[in-house]
Design an enzyme around this catalytic site. Structure first.
Site, short mmCIF file in Angstrom:
data_model
loop_
_atom_site.label_atom_id
_atom_site.label_comp_id
_atom_site.label_asym_id
_atom_site.label_seq_id
_atom_site.Cartn_x
_atom_site.Cartn_y
_atom_site.Cartn_z
N ASP A 49 -8.52 1.61 38.67
CA ASP A 49 -7.99 2.28 37.48
C ASP A 49 -7.13 1.26 36.73
O ASP A 49 -5.96 1.03 37.05
CB ASP A 49 -7.16 3.50 37.92
N GLU B 222 4.61 4.18 42.59
CA GLU B 222 3.54 4.91 41.90
C GLU B 222 3.32 6.16 42.74
O GLU B 222 2.58 6.15 43.71
CB GLU B 222 2.28 4.02 41.82
N GLU C 298 1.42 16.98 45.70
CA GLU C 298 1.66 16.10 46.86
C GLU C 298 3.14 15.81 47.07
O GLU C 298 3.56 15.39 48.13
CB GLU C 298 0.89 14.78 46.79
N1 SAH Z 1 1.62 1.33 45.23
C1 SAH Z 1 0.21 1.37 45.54
C2 SAH Z 1 -0.20 2.65 46.24
C3 SAH Z 1 0.16 3.92 45.50
S1 SAH Z 1 -0.43 5.38 46.33
C4 SAH Z 1 -0.59 1.15 44.29
O1 SAH Z 1 -0.01 1.26 43.22
O2 SAH Z 1 -1.78 0.89 44.37
C5 SAH Z 1 0.99 5.95 47.18
C6 SAH Z 1 1.22 5.23 48.50
O3 SAH Z 1 2.47 5.66 48.98
C7 SAH Z 1 0.20 5.55 49.58
O4 SAH Z 1 -0.29 4.37 50.13
C8 SAH Z 1 1.00 6.37 50.61
O5 SAH Z 1 0.59 6.14 51.95
C9 SAH Z 1 2.41 5.84 50.38
N2 SAH Z 1 3.49 6.80 50.69
C10 SAH Z 1 3.61 8.07 50.26
N3 SAH Z 1 4.74 8.63 50.70
C11 SAH Z 1 5.37 7.69 51.43
C12 SAH Z 1 6.59 7.67 52.15
N4 SAH Z 1 7.37 8.74 52.23
N5 SAH Z 1 6.93 6.54 52.80
C13 SAH Z 1 6.13 5.45 52.76
N6 SAH Z 1 4.96 5.41 52.11
C14 SAH Z 1 4.58 6.51 51.44
#
Ligand code: SAH
Length: 440
Positions: free
Chosen positions: A124, A217, A226
């Site tokens: 994306d 993000e 979520e």
């Molecule tokens: N920053 C990356 C991924 C974004 S998706 C990008 O921009 O491509 C969100 C990510 O956050 C996922 O990989 C998920 O596993 C992680 N995540 C969500 N909640 C979290 C939490 N409480 N602690 C650590 N990681 C988390």
């Protein structure tokens, strides 16, 4: 963030639900001993004639559980379908939530441990380039700063920081098993001096210092689905220095009344005459199956927007509190700009990243129909019946996002609307309300 499939099984169970008429027969046969009493954890507004509305604390008598999601229950002599997750048997209160994780973390982090979602997010361009642009356009101010990248996934944002700016340290936090690969990617790209990958939940990790910038993000469908935002807020309160920066800095949810001709034709009008036969008795089932929940991954055509979109919620990432997420309300008022069929509302979000540079411009990531499509696309909320609207009519009302009291990554979106005819004919005023579980 990409929506993982919290909803897969639920989608199927709605379709598998028995019809009210079947349930009626079973109900007549059963003896009273099989009726169980449940207490409503939260209020619910039923839509259509076969769903029951109730208020928090109401005691409902559950007669049958035709699917894991929709039960057949009675309240004050009225009977109808109710969402199971809103109910709890009083004496089970303690044990019930411990049976299953209300955060569904195993499934959630499990899905981020594989490449499918990361590939979709990284492909994306609008999304990923927005973050890249924020870092590039603020590179001078990021010099010697400490950054946390919360939920770093493959580490893309941390790597942008390390390559495009000169922060003193980037803590890349990731709870899923992807973190093991992220470490390799950091090394492979020569950023291990600056980026430290920490595997664990952001709520549980320990950092050796406070940070100047929290970047993440975290956005889901309809912005909040979520509820990863909760992790971001908790980390902000724990690790962000006084005067530190949040990226995104603010987020807005936008709504527009729209036409959805092809979706309506595909799921509802279809039953009018397939192969020359009248299948309209299936339409109530179609409504239950296809229009009870919002449709993710919808792309509304600008031409199908019946009015100018309106921001219904604006969240300030500096002041927003976790408790504020339980119930968020917004208002809308539209003036219909062209006559058409009002099938429903489409929602999307926009986030803003404030500039750290004096006089620097804010960066925006807009997931709406007037910008490049993103992997989130938009979310469509279908009304039970399409309504004709005419230029000059007004559509006003409210939106309520109610976080599920048990399933913490889910919420119910309730829309109230009233249409006022521009010609002032009172018989054309119509009001409606509909609640959409997302996903429970
Ligand atoms: N920053 C990356 C991924 C974004 S998706 C990008 O921009 O491509 C969100 C990510 O956050 C996922 O990989 C998920 O596993 C992680 N995540 C969500 N909640 C979290 C939490 N409480 N602690 C650590 N990681 C988390």
């Amino acid at each position: 963030m990409k929506s993982f499939n919290l909803c897969r099984t639920d989608k199927q169970t709605v379709g598998e639900s028995k019809q009210p008429s079947d349930m009626q027969t079973e109900r007549e046969d059963e003896d009273d001993a099989s009726v169980e009493e449940y207490v409503a954890l939260s209020s619910f507004t039923g839509s259509g004639s076969d769903q029951l509305s109730f208020s928090r604390g109401d005691r409902l008598r559950v007669h049958a559980k035709p699917s894991s999601e929709w039960w057949w229950a009675e309240l004050r002599g009225v009977i109808g379908y109710v969402p199971a997750s809103y109910l709890r048997q009083e004496e089970e209160e303690e044990e019930d939530t411990s049976l299953e994780d209300p955060w569904q973390d195993e499934e959630y982090f499990g899905s981020y441990g594989t490449l499918r979602l990361h590939l979709e997010m990284l492909s994306d361009k609008s999304r990923t380039e927005a973050y890249r642009h924020v870092i590039l356009s603020n590179s001078a101010s990021l010099r010697n700063k400490v950054v946390i990248d919360l939920g770093c996934g493959t580490g893309i944002i941390s790597l942008f920081c390390a390559q495009l700016a000169q922060p003193s340290e980037v803590y890349a936090v990731e709870a899923s098993s992807m973190a093991e690969y992220t470490r390799q990617l950091v090394k492979q790209n020569g950023c291990e001096e600056v980026v430290t990958v920490l595997q664990g939940r952001a709520e549980e990790i320990e950092l050796p210092e406070q940070v100047d910038v929290l970047v993440s993000e975290w956005m889901g469908n309809c912005l909040l689905f979520e509820f990863m935002v909760e992790s971001v807020l908790l980390a902000r309160d724990r690790w962000l220095k006084e005067g530190g920066v949040m990226w995104p800095s603010s987020a807005a949810l936008t709504l527009v009344p729209c036409q959805a001709n092809s979706y309506y034709a595909e799921k509802m009008a279809f039953w009018e005459q397939p192969y020359g036969l009248d299948f309209t008795p299936l339409q109530p089932l179609a409504q239950q199956e296809f229009f009870t929940k919002p449709k993710f991954s919808h792309l509304v055509e600008p031409d199908d927007c019946l009015a100018t979109p309106c921001d219904v919620l604006c969240l300030d990432m500096y002041t927003l509190q976790v408790k504020d997420l339980e119930e968020i309300k917004g208002q809308f008022h539209y003036c219909v700009e062209k006559s058409g069929v009002f099938h429903g509302f489409t929602a999307w979000f926009t986030v803003h990243f404030e500039s750290l540079e004096t006089g620097g411009a804010t960066v925006e990531l807009n997931t709406g129909p007037f910008s490049e499509p993103t992997h989130w696309k938009q979310t469509l909320f279908m009304l039970d019946r399409p309504l004709s609207v005419y230029t000059g009519d007004s559509i006003s009302g409210s939106i309520l996002l109610c976080r599920n009291p048990v399933w913490r990554r889910h919420m119910t979106v309730t829309l109230h609307w009233s249409i006022n005819s521009s010609t002032g004919e009172t018989d054309k005023c119509q009001v409606g309300t509909k609640s959409f579980p997302m996903w429970r």
